[in-house]
Design a protein around this motif. Structure first.
Motif, PDB file in Angstrom:
ATOM      1  N   VAL A  28     -10.128  33.717 -22.538  1.00 20.91           N
ATOM      2  CA  VAL A  28      -9.759  33.254 -24.074  1.00 20.91           C
ATOM      3  C   VAL A  28      -8.363  33.155 -23.780  1.00 20.91           C
ATOM      4  N   GLU A  29      -7.845  31.916 -24.071  1.00 23.12           N
ATOM      5  CA  GLU A  29      -6.559  31.953 -23.841  1.00 23.12           C
ATOM      6  C   GLU A  29      -5.482  32.137 -24.881  1.00 23.12           C
ATOM      7  N   GLN A  30      -4.488  32.279 -24.473  1.00 22.22           N
ATOM      8  CA  GLN A  30      -3.248  32.470 -25.305  1.00 22.22           C
ATOM      9  C   GLN A  30      -2.354  31.119 -25.227  1.00 22.22           C
ATOM     10  N   ASP A  31      -1.458  30.627 -26.325  1.00 19.44           N
ATOM     11  CA  ASP A  31      -0.858  29.405 -26.174  1.00 19.44           C
ATOM     12  C   ASP A  31       0.034  29.275 -24.841  1.00 19.44           C
ATOM     13  N   GLU A  32      -0.348  28.090 -24.373  1.00 21.93           N
ATOM     14  CA  GLU A  32       0.094  27.928 -22.704  1.00 21.93           C
ATOM     15  C   GLU A  32       0.466  26.548 -22.425  1.00 21.93           C
ATOM     16  N   VAL A  33       1.582  26.173 -21.899  1.00 21.20           N
ATOM     17  CA  VAL A  33       1.536  24.868 -21.188  1.00 21.20           C
ATOM     18  C   VAL A  33       1.619  25.126 -19.747  1.00 21.20           C
ATOM     19  N   PHE A  34       0.999  24.245 -18.875  1.00 21.50           N
ATOM     20  CA  PHE A  34       0.695  24.316 -17.498  1.00 21.50           C
ATOM     21  C   PHE A  34       0.869  23.276 -16.787  1.00 21.50           C
ATOM     22  N   VAL A  35       1.430  22.902 -15.502  1.00 23.23           N
ATOM     23  CA  VAL A  35       1.263  21.932 -14.729  1.00 23.23           C
ATOM     24  C   VAL A  35       0.721  22.364 -13.410  1.00 23.23           C
ATOM     25  N   VAL A  36      -0.285  21.349 -12.824  1.00 22.97           N
ATOM     26  CA  VAL A  36      -1.005  21.714 -11.816  1.00 22.97           C
ATOM     27  C   VAL A  36      -0.247  21.262 -10.761  1.00 22.97           C
ATOM     28  N   LEU A  37      -0.178  22.172  -9.717  1.00 24.66           N
ATOM     29  CA  LEU A  37       0.573  21.891  -8.696  1.00 24.66           C
ATOM     30  C   LEU A  37      -0.221  21.557  -7.538  1.00 24.66           C
ATOM     31  N   SER A  38      -1.462  22.015  -7.062  1.00 23.46           N
ATOM     32  CA  SER A  38      -2.484  21.682  -6.086  1.00 23.46           C
ATOM     33  C   SER A  38      -3.849  22.009  -6.785  1.00 23.46           C
ATOM     34  N   THR A  52     -13.845  27.948 -19.932  1.00 24.93           N
ATOM     35  CA  THR A  52     -14.738  28.189 -18.613  1.00 24.93           C
ATOM     36  C   THR A  52     -13.929  27.450 -17.486  1.00 24.93           C
ATOM     37  N   TRP A  53     -13.248  27.905 -16.516  1.00 24.97           N
ATOM     38  CA  TRP A  53     -12.532  27.223 -15.701  1.00 24.97           C
ATOM     39  C   TRP A  53     -13.397  27.122 -14.349  1.00 24.97           C
ATOM     40  N   VAL A  54     -13.803  25.656 -13.960  1.00 28.17           N
ATOM     41  CA  VAL A  54     -14.690  25.356 -12.767  1.00 28.17           C
ATOM     42  C   VAL A  54     -13.810  24.565 -11.801  1.00 28.17           C
ATOM     43  N   ILE A  55     -13.345  25.281 -10.675  1.00 28.38           N
ATOM     44  CA  ILE A  55     -12.453  24.774  -9.670  1.00 28.38           C
ATOM     45  C   ILE A  55     -13.162  24.446  -8.284  1.00 28.38           C
ATOM     46  N   ASP A  56     -12.845  23.367  -8.113  1.00 34.74           N
ATOM     47  CA  ASP A  56     -13.565  22.561  -7.042  1.00 34.74           C
ATOM     48  C   ASP A  56     -12.682  22.732  -5.611  1.00 34.74           C
ATOM     49  N   GLU A  57     -11.415  22.624  -5.775  1.00 30.87           N
ATOM     50  CA  GLU A  57     -10.325  23.052  -4.555  1.00 30.87           C
ATOM     51  C   GLU A  57      -9.502  23.898  -5.062  1.00 30.87           C
ATOM     52  N   PRO A  58      -9.026  25.134  -4.468  1.00 30.06           N
ATOM     53  CA  PRO A  58      -8.298  26.016  -4.944  1.00 30.06           C
ATOM     54  C   PRO A  58      -7.293  25.504  -5.924  1.00 30.06           C
ATOM     55  N   LEU A  59      -6.854  25.910  -6.983  1.00 25.64           N
ATOM     56  CA  LEU A  59      -5.923  25.440  -7.948  1.00 25.64           C
ATOM     57  C   LEU A  59      -4.618  26.300  -8.091  1.00 25.64           C
ATOM     58  N   ARG A  60      -3.479  25.847  -7.988  1.00 25.11           N
ATOM     59  CA  ARG A  60      -2.289  26.349  -8.280  1.00 25.11           C
ATOM     60  C   ARG A  60      -1.550  25.776  -9.335  1.00 25.11           C
ATOM     61  N   LYS A  61      -1.048  26.457 -10.590  1.00 21.49           N
ATOM     62  CA  LYS A  61      -0.477  25.895 -11.577  1.00 21.49           C
ATOM     63  C   LYS A  61       0.952  26.731 -11.733  1.00 21.49           C
ATOM     64  N   VAL A  62       1.669  25.903 -12.454  1.00 15.57           N
ATOM     65  CA  VAL A  62       2.966  26.786 -13.178  1.00 15.57           C
ATOM     66  C   VAL A  62       2.501  26.822 -14.566  1.00 15.57           C
TER      67      VAL A  62
END
Length: 110
Positions: A55-65, A95-105
């Motif tokens: 359950v999220e909080q207010d967030e902005v993110f950028v996917v790096l990989s 629900t986060w469904v990750i196919d390749e390890p995901l890194r975000k800022v």
């Protein structure tokens, strides 16, 4: 504070998510806080292949990989890939469904 960070190589602290957040088996995620200002916090988060809920909080993110999807409670799906900028509202069930390890800022209000 005036600094720069190498987000791709930053060392993370890893911890297992609570079992209720892991519908298909145990998942550990990595996180590190990079900085705090008077109004925001910024850090890096990594999720291995697999599925977890939150359950999220207010967030902005950028996917790096990495690649995957975030399924929102309202039925929408956010596709994740390098360069994607996402915005999540506080209280949103995900629900986060990750196919390749995901890194975000990530950036949250303080």
């Amino acid at each position: 504070m005036n600094e720069v960070f190498d987000a791709a190589d930053a060392e993370l602290g890893w911890a297992a998510l609570p079992p209720e957040q892991c519908p298909n088996g145990s998942i550990s995620t990595g996180v590190v806080g990079l900085a705090e200002t008077g109004f925001a916090q910024v850090g890096i988060w990594e999720h291995p292949c697999g599925t977890s809920t939150d359950v999220e909080q207010d967030e902005v993110f950028v996917v790096l990989s990495g690649r995957g999807r975030v399924h929102l409670a309202d039925g929408r799906v956010l596709d994740l890939a390098p360069g994607v900028v996402g915005v999540l509202a506080e209280g949103t069930a995900t629900t986060w469904v990750i196919d390749e390890p995901l890194r975000k800022v990530w950036l949250t209000a303080r």
